[in-house]
Design an enzyme around this catalytic site. Structure first.
Site, PDB file in Angstrom:
ATOM      1  N   ARG A  44     -27.356 -42.454  20.895  1.00  8.08           N
ATOM      2  CA  ARG A  44     -29.046 -42.441  21.599  1.00  8.08           C
ATOM      3  C   ARG A  44     -30.194 -42.917  20.460  1.00  8.08           C
ATOM      4  O   ARG A  44     -30.956 -43.134  19.968  1.00  8.08           O
ATOM      5  CB  ARG A  44     -29.206 -40.895  20.908  1.00  8.08           C
ATOM      6  CG  ARG A  44     -31.100 -40.099  21.730  1.00  8.08           C
ATOM      7  CD  ARG A  44     -30.370 -38.757  21.604  1.00  8.08           C
ATOM      8  NE  ARG A  44     -31.914 -37.741  21.604  1.00  8.08           N
ATOM      9  CZ  ARG A  44     -31.524 -37.446  23.364  1.00  8.08           C
ATOM     10  NH1 ARG A  44     -32.337 -37.907  23.610  1.00  8.08           N
ATOM     11  NH2 ARG A  44     -33.526 -37.206  22.487  1.00  8.08           N
ATOM     12  N   ILE A  68     -38.095 -38.905  26.141  1.00 10.09           N
ATOM     13  CA  ILE A  68     -36.260 -39.279  26.770  1.00 10.09           C
ATOM     14  C   ILE A  68     -36.014 -37.410  27.110  1.00 10.09           C
ATOM     15  O   ILE A  68     -36.652 -36.866  25.857  1.00 10.09           O
ATOM     16  CB  ILE A  68     -35.871 -39.837  25.603  1.00 10.09           C
ATOM     17  CG1 ILE A  68     -34.681 -39.768  25.888  1.00 10.09           C
ATOM     18  CG2 ILE A  68     -36.964 -39.836  23.842  1.00 10.09           C
ATOM     19  CD1 ILE A  68     -33.424 -40.499  24.794  1.00 10.09           C
ATOM     20  N   SER A  69     -35.432 -36.383  28.120  1.00 12.87           N
ATOM     21  CA  SER A  69     -34.943 -35.878  27.143  1.00 12.87           C
ATOM     22  C   SER A  69     -33.859 -35.705  26.302  1.00 12.87           C
ATOM     23  O   SER A  69     -33.471 -35.857  25.114  1.00 12.87           O
ATOM     24  CB  SER A  69     -34.153 -35.593  28.815  1.00 12.87           C
ATOM     25  OG  SER A  69     -34.612 -35.924  30.265  1.00 12.87           O
ATOM     26  N   ALA A  70     -33.666 -34.087  26.021  1.00  6.27           N
ATOM     27  CA  ALA A  70     -33.217 -33.710  25.196  1.00  6.27           C
ATOM     28  C   ALA A  70     -31.923 -33.845  25.004  1.00  6.27           C
ATOM     29  O   ALA A  70     -30.646 -34.055  26.507  1.00  6.27           O
ATOM     30  CB  ALA A  70     -32.948 -32.436  24.639  1.00  6.27           C
TER      31      ALA A  70
END
Length: 234
Positions: A44, A68-70
């Site tokens: 990530r 950007i999503s968790a």
């Protein structure tokens, strides 16, 4: 009362991607060995903009009113789609943003499969391709089994339809019909739906073409909208 899935940690003390995955496993978000392997393989940290702590369980701004999503949401979506991301299958990632989840999809379907990302902000497409080139999915970008395109995700990407798995990374007021049409019989779509109050919907298309829709959890995503509307808020 609206319940949000909790963030499992918020400090930037986790500085390694493997530790991130291990925490998600400990909290029961990741149950699948395959999902854990893929999230360990795709770092990530290569996809989060400089200056942001990449391994914190929180969404991050990536510019252009996009996020950007968790990590826990990425893990949740990968878990929900795992059976539809088997080697040789086809996956579509709508609102692909940084390219992180598209790269994860590519690793799951393998070089014999196909992972397509679609993003309507050209600058994000350019950045995402550069991100992927630094990641373990780089070879798949080169051989064509992973591709990112500029386009309106609400219309899907008919050229390579139908898809076994479709993920939508922004909240739609209602499920776009083109995405349902491009979902393969037996396939599954995961899409946040709603305006103020949003639910992560799981859409399963049966062999006869009918669809079954259920709510998985309450979520909060940026809206799935036009490029002009998204940039207007900048």
């Amino acid at each position: 009362m609206l319940q949000y899935r909790p963030r499992f940690w918020t400090r930037s003390g986790i500085d390694k991607n493997k530790a991130l995955v291990e925490h998600l496993q400990q909290y029961g978000v990741i149950k699948s060995k395959k999902v854990a392997e893929v999230m360990e393989t795709i770092d990530r940290g290569l996809f989060v903009p400089d200056g942001n702590p990449p391994y914190v369980d929180s969404p991050m701004q990536i510019g252009y009113n996009a996020t950007i999503s968790a990590p826990h949401m990425h893990a949740t979506c990968l878990e929900l789609l795992e059976d539809h991301l088997q080697p040789g299958m086809r996956a579509l990632d709508v609102g692909s943003g940084t390219g992180y989840l598209t790269a994860c999809f590519a690793m799951m379907v393998g070089p014999e499969g196909l992972a397509i990302g679609i993003e309507h902000i050209p600058e994000l497409v350019t950045t995402s391709i550069e991100n992927i080139k630094k990641s373990a999915a780089a070879s798949m970008l080169k051989d064509g089994s992973l591709a990112i395109h500029v386009g309106d995700g609400r219309l899907g990407w008919p050229e390579h339809a139908p898809y076994d798995a479709i993920h939508v990374g922004a909240a739609a007021s209602e499920i776009p019909q083109p995405l349902i049409d491009q979902l393969k019989p037996g396939g599954r779509m995961v899409i946040p739906v709603g305006n103020i109050f949003q639910d992560l919907k799981v859409v399963d298309k049966k062999a006869d073409g009918s669809v079954n829709i259920r709510s998985e959890t309450s979520v909060r995503y940026v809206p799935l909208t036009s490029r002009a509307a998204q940039l207007q808020d900048s």
